[in-house]
Design an enzyme around this catalytic site. Structure first.
Site, PDB file in Angstrom:
ATOM      1  N   HIS A   1      66.594  38.407  35.307  1.00  0.00           N
ATOM      2  CA  HIS A   1      67.373  37.738  34.387  1.00  0.00           C
ATOM      3  C   HIS A   1      67.098  38.677  33.246  1.00  0.00           C
ATOM      4  CE1 HIS A   1      67.735  35.166  37.608  1.00  0.00           C
ATOM      5  NE2 HIS A   1      67.009  34.093  37.207  1.00  0.00           N
TER       6      HIS A   1
ATOM      7  N   GLU B   1      62.206  27.645  28.711  1.00  0.00           N
ATOM      8  CA  GLU B   1      62.720  26.351  29.534  1.00  0.00           C
ATOM      9  C   GLU B   1      61.756  25.408  29.456  1.00  0.00           C
ATOM     10  OE1 GLU B   1      64.115  27.716  33.680  1.00  0.00           O
ATOM     11  OE2 GLU B   1      62.449  28.988  33.482  1.00  0.00           O
TER      12      GLU B   1
HETATM   13  C1  BG6 Z   1      65.737  30.949  38.275  1.00  0.00           C
HETATM   14  C2  BG6 Z   1      64.130  31.068  38.243  1.00  0.00           C
HETATM   15  O1  BG6 Z   1      66.076  32.355  38.922  1.00  0.00           O
HETATM   16  O2  BG6 Z   1      66.076  30.742  37.092  1.00  0.00           O
HETATM   17  C3  BG6 Z   1      63.693  29.688  37.822  1.00  0.00           C
HETATM   18  O3  BG6 Z   1      63.708  31.254  39.820  1.00  0.00           O
HETATM   19  C4  BG6 Z   1      64.539  29.188  36.487  1.00  0.00           C
HETATM   20  O4  BG6 Z   1      62.365  29.485  37.992  1.00  0.00           O
HETATM   21  C5  BG6 Z   1      65.879  29.408  36.921  1.00  0.00           C
HETATM   22  O5  BG6 Z   1      64.209  28.020  36.310  1.00  0.00           O
HETATM   23  C6  BG6 Z   1      66.537  29.649  35.215  1.00  0.00           C
HETATM   24  O6  BG6 Z   1      68.133  29.436  35.484  1.00  0.00           O
HETATM   25  P1  BG6 Z   1      68.721  28.732  34.362  1.00  0.00           P
HETATM   26  O7  BG6 Z   1      70.021  29.010  34.791  1.00  0.00           O
HETATM   27  O8  BG6 Z   1      68.715  27.252  34.399  1.00  0.00           O
HETATM   28  O9  BG6 Z   1      68.662  29.308  33.040  1.00  0.00           O
END
Ligand code: BG6
Length: 516
Positions: free
Chosen positions: A264, A240
């Site tokens: 995730h 990220e």
């Molecule tokens: C969330 C986390 O579960 O997922 C965050 O708490 C993270 O820290 C986010 O930024 C990322 O999700 P995506 O859908 O943007 O990949």
């Protein structure tokens, strides 16, 4: 030369969708951020798509002293800001008629009784059956009191009594270690049966994540090579470029391991490595995911030291903009030892995957946003073209990349002959990229998951044994890290690809991370 995927002429296969059953949706934490950004826009879009039953009261509950009018005003702004479709006045009017609000504390029985009375009144007025879908969009400390009150107050229908159901959607984190996860499961099961519990991992609602199963099991040609005989190693990246924003307080308690890896990333890993389920349904898909999680090789403290890298970002430049260090973020301790990056190597002790290394990495404030699963195949067993490779050069092995986000798609790197002589070999990508407008028009992860819960389909939700297995793995890291000295933080600059030690982790095996 270029390669790309086009749609074949055979008709699509479409899974029939059961209708969402009429129900009342109760959102705990209705004045909070998740409701504003995700839930209200998702419900609005479901209504526009006619996926919601015509009479579907949505009752917000939170401590903020609002009435129906203020909640509706709040919802209108939220939808205006976050919905994938612009708000239109006719649709908004229809949606607003179904929005209600009850103010109350999460742990006060009389306040919950008010909620129960309101639900009964609404159901009576609108002649909707008393099916309830509860959504806990509250901090984890409020889970137990709410569940307890739901059990006491009699507005949970005990396991389908009178033909009416109650289901509960619960957000991560499901505990902060194996023990607290088990406690939470116990609390849930004191009121709900497991098939009434829907644990959300929003990654499972993503189109490209669901496509992993379709890619693997709707095609006959990949499964035969999807194993240790052909796969050299697998890399999973969740990078990220954003930092922790205003969530310093939460993140200090969580860190990257709990925030991303435990849920995730282990979900992605299990979808990529699980055996073929015998049917696409909540029982068999989740059974296979649990099996593969259970097969992840246990690690000693020494293994954790060798196979993990923790990082924390210092100042740097992200996308051309200066970014502060993690320790300078709001509500973060100036000597915080919380990790904002994790790099791991793990093994799955099962016939299919014996000794294939899996490298996982996730980080905040990385060079760019990229979630990808890369399957690196083995080298060709015998190289015909040795004599014209310059000294030290090699033929890169085939690589299959599943791009979860952004630039969603799948590509397969293979070698081709460049026309003409001398004989020249060039790596090419056979590339399938989603049409961005198709993806933009697709339901958001929350739309998909909320609708599934209304339809009673838990395939894309985490089961109790699945989250417990994921915590069993995560706990080994957490316990070992407690014993090991904390690394010198910060150890990577914002806007880079992470700490050098993470490069060393993978380079020690003769590989390198996929470029970000
Ligand atoms: C969330 C986390 O579960 O997922 C965050 O708490 C993270 O820290 C986010 O930024 C990322 O999700 P995506 O859908 O943007 O990949």
């Amino acid at each position: 030369m270029s390669a790309q995927a086009t749609t074949a002429t055979a008709p699509d296969l479409v899974r029939p969708e059961p209708a969402a059953e009429p129900c009342t949706i109760v959102i705990f934490g209705a004045s909070g951020d998740l409701t504003r950004r995700m839930l209200l826009p998702a419900l609005y879009n479901l209504m526009v798509d006619k996926a919601l039953p015509p009479q579907c009261p949505i009752v917000g509950y939170a401590r903020t002293e609002w009435g129906d009018g203020e909640f509706r005003e709040h919802a209108k702004q939220a939808i205006g800001e976050f919905s994938r479709r612009p708000i239109d006045s006719a649709s908004w009017e229809r949606f607003a008629e179904n929005l209600f609000y009850v103010a109350g504390e999460y742990d006060k029985t009389p306040h919950h009784s008010r909620l129960a009375d309101r639900l009964e009144q609404l159901e009576h007025e609108r002649t909707v059956p008393g099916n309830h879908l509860y959504h806990l969009a509250v901090p984890p400390s409020a889970y137990a009191p709410i569940i307890h009150e739901l059990g006491q107050g009699g507005h949970v229908r005990p396991h389908g009594a009178g033909g009416r159901w109650s289901r509960i959607i619960i957000e991560k984190p499901f505990g902060r270690d194996l023990e607290s996860c088990r406690n939470l499961n116990r609390v849930l099961h004191s009121v709900f049966s497991e098939d009434e519990v829907y644990r959300i991992d929003h990654y499972l609602g993503k189109e490209t994540v669901q496509n992993i199963l379709v890619f693997r099991f709707a095609n006959g040609i990949f499964e035969p090579v999807w194993n240790r005989r052909y796969v050299d190693h697998v890399q999973i990246t969740v990078a990220e470029s954003i930092g922790i924003g205003e969530r310093g307080r939460y993140y200090e308690e969580s860190g990257a391991l709990r925030d991303i890896v435990q849920n995730h990333m282990l979900q992605l890993l299990s979808l990529v490595t699980m055996e073929a389920p015998i049917a696409f349904n909540e029982r068999w898909v989740r059974d296979e995911k649990v099996k593969v999680l259970e097969a992840i090789r246990p690690l000693s403290t020494e293994d954790v030291r060798r196979y993990t890298v923790r990082g924390q970002y210092g100042r740097g430049i992200v996308n051309g903009t200066p970014a502060r260090a993690y320790r300078e973020e709001e509500n973060v301790s100036p000597d915080s030892t919380t990790e904002t990056y994790v790099g791991l190597k793990m093994f799955i002790d099962a016939w299919r995957w014996g000794d294939v290394p899996f490298y996982l990495r996730t980080g905040k404030r990385m060079r760019k946003r990229s979630t990808e699963i890369a399957i690196q195949f083995k080298k060709v067993p015998h190289l015909l073209f040795r004599e014209f490779l310059v000294e030290g050069a090699s033929l890169e092995p085939n690589l299959l990349s599943m791009r979860i986000q952004p630039d969603e798609g799948i590509s397969l790197m293979f070698h081709t002959k460049v026309p003409g002589s001398p004989l020249r070999i060039r790596p090419m990508d056979m590339d399938f990229t989603y049409v961005p407008t198709d993806l933009a028009a697709a339901p958001s992860a929350y739309e998909t998951l909320l609708l599934d819960a209304m339809q009673g389909d838990a395939t894309l939700f985490a089961r109790n044994d699945e989250v417990e297995a994921a915590w069993r793995i995560t706990d080994e890291y957490l316990k070992a890290w407690e014993e090991l000295p904390s690394p010198e933080f910060p150890n990577y600059q914002a806007g880079t690809s992470g700490p050098e030690e993470a490069d060393e982790l993978i380079e020690a095996d003769g590989h390198s991370w996929r470029p970000l």
